[in-house]
Design a protein around this motif. Structure first.
Motif, short mmCIF file in Angstrom:
data_model
loop_
_atom_site.label_atom_id
_atom_site.label_comp_id
_atom_site.label_asym_id
_atom_site.label_seq_id
_atom_site.Cartn_x
_atom_site.Cartn_y
_atom_site.Cartn_z
N LEU A 1 0.81 -1.21 0.00
CA LEU A 1 0.00 0.00 0.00
C LEU A 1 0.85 1.26 0.00
O LEU A 1 0.31 2.36 0.17
N ASP A 2 2.17 1.12 -0.16
CA ASP A 2 3.03 2.30 -0.22
C ASP A 2 2.68 3.12 -1.47
O ASP A 2 2.38 2.58 -2.53
N LEU A 3 2.78 4.43 -1.29
CA LEU A 3 2.40 5.35 -2.35
C LEU A 3 3.46 6.45 -2.46
O LEU A 3 3.96 6.93 -1.43
N GLY A 4 3.80 6.83 -3.67
CA GLY A 4 4.80 7.86 -3.87
C GLY A 4 4.31 8.97 -4.78
O GLY A 4 3.64 8.72 -5.78
N ILE A 5 4.67 10.21 -4.42
CA ILE A 5 4.34 11.39 -5.21
C ILE A 5 5.61 12.19 -5.38
O ILE A 5 6.38 12.35 -4.41
N GLY A 6 5.84 12.72 -6.57
CA GLY A 6 7.06 13.50 -6.75
C GLY A 6 7.07 14.23 -8.07
O GLY A 6 6.15 14.12 -8.89
N PHE A 7 8.13 15.01 -8.25
CA PHE A 7 8.34 15.68 -9.54
C PHE A 7 9.83 15.87 -9.74
O PHE A 7 10.63 15.88 -8.79
N GLU A 8 10.22 16.05 -10.98
CA GLU A 8 11.64 16.15 -11.31
C GLU A 8 12.20 17.51 -10.96
O GLU A 8 13.29 17.61 -10.39
N ALA B 1 -8.81 3.94 4.15
CA ALA B 1 -9.26 3.35 5.42
C ALA B 1 -8.15 3.39 6.47
O ALA B 1 -8.41 3.64 7.65
N SER B 2 -6.90 3.14 6.05
CA SER B 2 -5.80 3.18 7.02
C SER B 2 -5.55 4.60 7.51
O SER B 2 -5.18 4.81 8.67
N LEU B 3 -5.75 5.59 6.65
CA LEU B 3 -5.57 6.98 7.07
C LEU B 3 -6.71 7.46 7.95
O LEU B 3 -6.51 8.27 8.86
N THR C 1 -14.45 -1.81 0.59
CA THR C 1 -14.61 -1.42 1.99
C THR C 1 -14.55 0.10 2.07
O THR C 1 -13.51 0.71 1.80
N ILE C 2 -15.64 0.72 2.44
CA ILE C 2 -15.70 2.17 2.53
C ILE C 2 -15.22 2.58 3.92
O ILE C 2 -15.75 2.11 4.93
N PRO C 3 -14.19 3.42 4.01
CA PRO C 3 -13.68 3.81 5.35
C PRO C 3 -14.71 4.62 6.12
O PRO C 3 -15.45 5.42 5.55
N GLU C 4 -14.72 4.38 7.43
CA GLU C 4 -15.62 5.13 8.31
C GLU C 4 -14.83 6.24 8.98
O GLU C 4 -13.85 5.99 9.69
#
Length: 908
Positions: A185-192, A272-274, A428-431
């Motif tokens: 579930l790791d997620l990455g955001i970036g730019f050059e 959901a984890s957040l 699964t919809i987070p509550e």
């Protein structure tokens, strides 16, 4: 000699100044190492983890700061090594500007900033850092907030400083979201890179990406090659922020479906984890006291005007949204747009090439495309309450259907959609934690004035609307080029004037048929009330349909309508496997609500006009010729020229040429319908003979009209007040076993039965409910009056010459009235039987045939045909005088028969 005190004090001052200067210079020289020592010493104690800073150099004289290799280690319980890291930082400031209202920063360069938010099931690294800092400074988050310090109202606020950055450069930025328990579930955001210049008003952001979680095989959720912004530098700190141009290069998004998961499912897991980490113990703001609406203080200072944003040019190049199917790559599709520009100040919006691609198993590249969309706005209306679109043009919207031996367009897109839809129940919809209850704000009183619409469209034009078909199952298809299935040349709407035109609607014929089009319509013109478009009732004054023409065609093996239906039915989705048959459920009777009168419907039509309707049919040659069953014209009709000696039949006895030409099934000159008045008028109505009879019109009516009660249109019983037919001409043809009137009726019944068989719902065996029998469902009808004036029947009995017979018909009244309404079929049967009986009586009286023989109870024999010659022989014995005598004799005979039978007398 005693020392001079003044000289001593002066010398001491110099010494102290030199020492102070030396101390300042020493401090400035050692400022970087001192700050580095403080960071590396106090940082670990405050954050509870290691802090590394390899080099820090501060030069107050030059106004520069240089930092290299800075990192904050993650808490030991988390898997990633560093929470924050920075390869280098370079800052250059104009030191003299620190004492002015504008601080000038010459350069800021940041290399490889790295941030990570890591979480497990119970905690996260950012929360750990915050708690450690709170403990270090002895901060209690549950303590009540300190009262704000009261400020003197008369104290003037000091103007804030403005920071002006000449050059900002950030390279290789990485923002990461990590999950300790599930690294998938790791997620990455970036730019050059990011380059900003406030003095030039430029922003350049290159190579932006959002990585997908590891369970998805597509590398990225989103990519962007570049974002380029050009601003007016002088507007940055003004109330009018002026963007000269914003350009977005190649934004691409990817939605993935694979056998195990999909994009929506993975991001819902991340959400959901957040959601579990959202703090619920944050202090709540005290409820604001109710505001008393006092009179405005005229002496109060006027509030600052709101900031306005001006955008000269907005561009997007190569926008793409991909649907990726890992389990079946042949189902990959994407929605794309080549170029999009918006120039709000000029009032121009343009879009080039919007398209949706087909799955790979289909040959046609696109399922839908538009070459261009161009909109012209009223300049400045985007800042007003109503956006005014003065003109909108849509060029060449094309759709493509494909049919091959294995699949078709509809089935492929259903497979694609079902893959995503089937996963929805498993999501699964987070509550989210419950939000604290807040007092509801007072609702403002509703404004009495009507709110302006969000937009107003004045003119719309759509050119070259085409639907294409590629049928590779058709062995007659000469190539793999799609053929036109339906098309419209232009749709134009001047909504501000209430005008709508649709030009040249056409459905071409399939291959193997003679006519160019199966259906063609010259124009549809609509006139409506412009002010009614945004009201509760749209008022259409007139709809004019000009020259609708249908060319039906039948070959020895098929028909063009059937061929088109067969093709379209193959695109219908198959029934779901294992679908349970519908079961009958007992329903409580619903309370009947009165129907809304047609004058109060959401859409009201005042007048419908149809001009020059023509429905033609082309049959094989052998079905277009009259079948005489062995009775030759020469053997039974020695008077072959009788038609030319009959002045009443001259117009009906035209030579039959080109037996392969299409038949005119039905046609009229014009139709006028006024629904609110309940009036229908048709002029010059023509209905042709059925197949196997002559190629002339069976019925030709000069004028046909219906008057009905419009308030009964939606009731259980339709009330028709009057039906009138003026000067109808009926061609009666009797062959050996059947006449054309009965053949026409049988054709209508067979066509209706065939339609019901196709459209009928599947039969389901259900137990009959214990309910009383009810009358036949559907609307019934009462007809007050039917009158047919000036009717003439042209009787053609096999090979005998045509005989014109005047047919005075009785006025029919109160059809269906005695039984409280008749079904349309019952009413039509009653009218048909009356007309047929009268016509047979008239023909029998004029020709000498027995009525039963004409009705078909027996075939026409040679004796009957020979005896009938005497009934028509008098027509040739004397020109017009003999014809008139025969007409008067027929009329007198019919009148006596009606009086004897008790039927109403004919209307004259």
């Amino acid at each position: 000699m005693s020392a001079n005190p003044k000289k001593i004090l002066k010398t001491a001052g110099y010494v102290l100044g030199a020492l102070l200067l030396l101390l300042i210079l020493t401090g400035l020289f050692w400022l970087g190492p001192t700050v580095k020592l403080l960071v590396t010493t106090i940082g670990p104690k405050a954050l509870g983890t290691d802090v590394r800073l390899e080099k820090l150099k501060i030069s107050p004289i030059k106004g520069t700061i240089s930092l290299k290799d800075f990192a904050i280690k993650n808490p030991n319980s988390f898997g990633r090594s560093n929470a924050v890291s920075l390869a280098s930082l370079e800052v250059s400031v104009d030191m003299a500007s620190l004492f002015s209202s504008t601080i000038l920063v010459h350069r800021v360069e940041i290399d490889s900033p790295y941030f990570i938010y890591e979480q497990d099931r119970q905690r996260d690294n950012i929360t750990e850092f915050i708690r450690n800092v709170q403990e270090f400074v002895n901060y209690d988050p549950d303590a009540p907030p300190k009262p704000e310090k009261e400020t003197d109202k008369d104290e003037e606020e000091k103007p804030g400083k403005v920071v002006l950055i000449e050059q900002l450069a950030i390279r290789d930025v990485q923002l990461n979201l990590a999950n300790t328990q599930d690294h998938a579930l790791d997620l990455g955001i970036g730019f050059e890179s990011l380059a900003v210049s406030m003095t030039n008003g430029t922003v350049f952001l290159d190579n932006v990406y959002i990585r997908n979680p590891a369970r998805l095989e597509t590398p990225n959720l989103f990519t962007l090659d570049g974002l380029h912004v050009l601003m007016d530098p002088e507007s940055i700190y003004s109330t009018n922020l002026h963007f000269k141009s914003i350009r977005i290069l190649n934004p691409h998004a990817f939605i993935e479906h694979n056998p195990e998961t999909d994009t929506a499912g993975e991001f819902l897991k991340i959400a959901a984890s957040l959601a579990e980490k959202i703090p619920t113990h944050a202090p709540q703001a005290a409820a604001a006291p109710p505001v008393e609406h006092a009179e405005a203080d005229t002496g109060a200072e006027a509030s600052a005007p709101p900031t306005q944003i001006t955008l000269d040019l907005f561009e997007i190049d190569d926008l793409q949204l991909h649907a990726v199917n890992i389990g079946d790559p042949d189902l990959d599709v994407h929605l794309g747009m080549n170029h999009f520009t918006v120039e709000l100040e000029k009032g121009a919006i343009n879009l080039d090439r919007l398209y949706l691609t087909n799955p790979a198993r289909l040959t046609t590249p696109d399922v839908f495309s538009i070459d261009r969309i161009a909109a012209r706005l009223k300049p400045g209306s985007h800042r007003e309450e109503t956006l005014v679109i003065e003109d909108l043009q849509i060029i060449k919207p094309n759709a493509f259907l494909e049919l091959n031996t294995n699949n078709n367009t509809v089935s492929e897109f259903l497979r694609l959609a079902n893959g995503y839809i089937e996963r929805i129940p498993a999501y699964t919809i987070p509550e989210l934690p419950p939000a604290p209850e807040q007092p509801a704000p007072a609702q403002p009183a509703a404004a009495s004035a009507r709110k302006a619409p969000p937009f107003e469209l004045q003119n719309l034009t759509v050119d070259d609307i085409d639907l294409y078909l590629l049928d590779t199952t058709d062995t007659n298809q000469p190539s793999a080029t799609p053929r036109l299935l339906a098309g419209i040349d232009e749709v134009s709407a001047r909504l501000s004037e209430g005008l709508l035109h649709i030009d040249n609607i056409r459905i071409p014929n399939a291959l193997g048929f003679a006519a160019t089009n199966l259906f063609h319509l010259n124009r549809i013109a609509v006139e409506l009330e412009p002010d009614s478009l945004l009201s509760d009732q749209v008022v259409i004054n007139t709809i004019h349909i000009d020259s609708p023409q249908a060319d039906l065609e039948q070959t020895e093996t098929s028909g063009n309508v059937a061929s088109l239906q067969a093709i379209l039915r193959q695109f219908a989705p198959p029934p779901a496997d294992g679908a349970a048959p519908p079961t009958a459920e007992a329903k409580e009777p619903e309370a009947e609500t009165p129907p809304v009168p047609i004058a109060e419907q959401p859409v009201v039509l005042h007048h419908l006009m149809v001009t020059n309707l023509n429905v033609r049919m082309k049959l094989p040659v052998n079905t277009n010729t009259t079948q005489t069953a062995g009775f030759g014209i020469k053997g039974l009709n020695p008077m072959g020229q009788i038609g030319k000696l009959n002045p009443l039949a001259a117009s009906a006895e035209e030579d039959e040429t080109d037996p392969d030409a299409p038949l005119t099934l039905a046609a009229f000159r014009n139709l006028s319908l006024e629904p609110l008045k309940g009036m229908l008028h048709i002029n010059e109505l023509r209905i042709s003979n059925p197949p196997n009879f002559s190629r002339r019109d069976m019925v030709n009516v000069e004028h046909f009209s219906i008057n009905l009660d419009p308030d009964t249109v939606q009731s259980d019983i339709l009330r028709i007040q009057d039906i009138q037919l003026t000067n109808p001409r009926v061609r009666y043809e009797r062959q050996i076993l059947k006449d054309n009137i009965k053949a026409f009726k049988e054709n209508i019944e067979q066509a209706t039965l065939h339609r019901d068989e196709i459209t009928a719902s599947p039969v389901v065996d259900v137990e009959p409910a214990d309910t009383p029998e009810t009358e036949e469902d559907g609307q019934k009808v009462i007809i007050d009056r039917i009158s047919i004036n000036g009717c003439i029947v042209y009787a053609k009995l096999s090979a005998l010459p045509t005989l014109p017979i005047p047919l005075p018909l009785p006025v029919l009244k109160d059809i269906g009235k005695e039984k409280g309404g008749a079904t349309p079929a019952e009413a039509a049967t009653q009218v048909y039987d009356t007309f047929y009986e009268e016509m047979i009586s008239a023909v029998g009286s004029a020709t000498g045939f027995a009525g039963d023989a004409l009705k078909g109870f027996g075939g026409l024999t040679s004796d009957m045909m020979s005896g009938a010659k005497d009934g028509v022989g008098n027509i040739t014995k004397g020109s017009k005088e003999a014809v008139k005598k025969t007409v008067e004799k027929t009329r007198s005979t019919l009148s006596k028969r009606r009086r004897a039978g008790g039927k109403p007398s004919a209307a004259h």
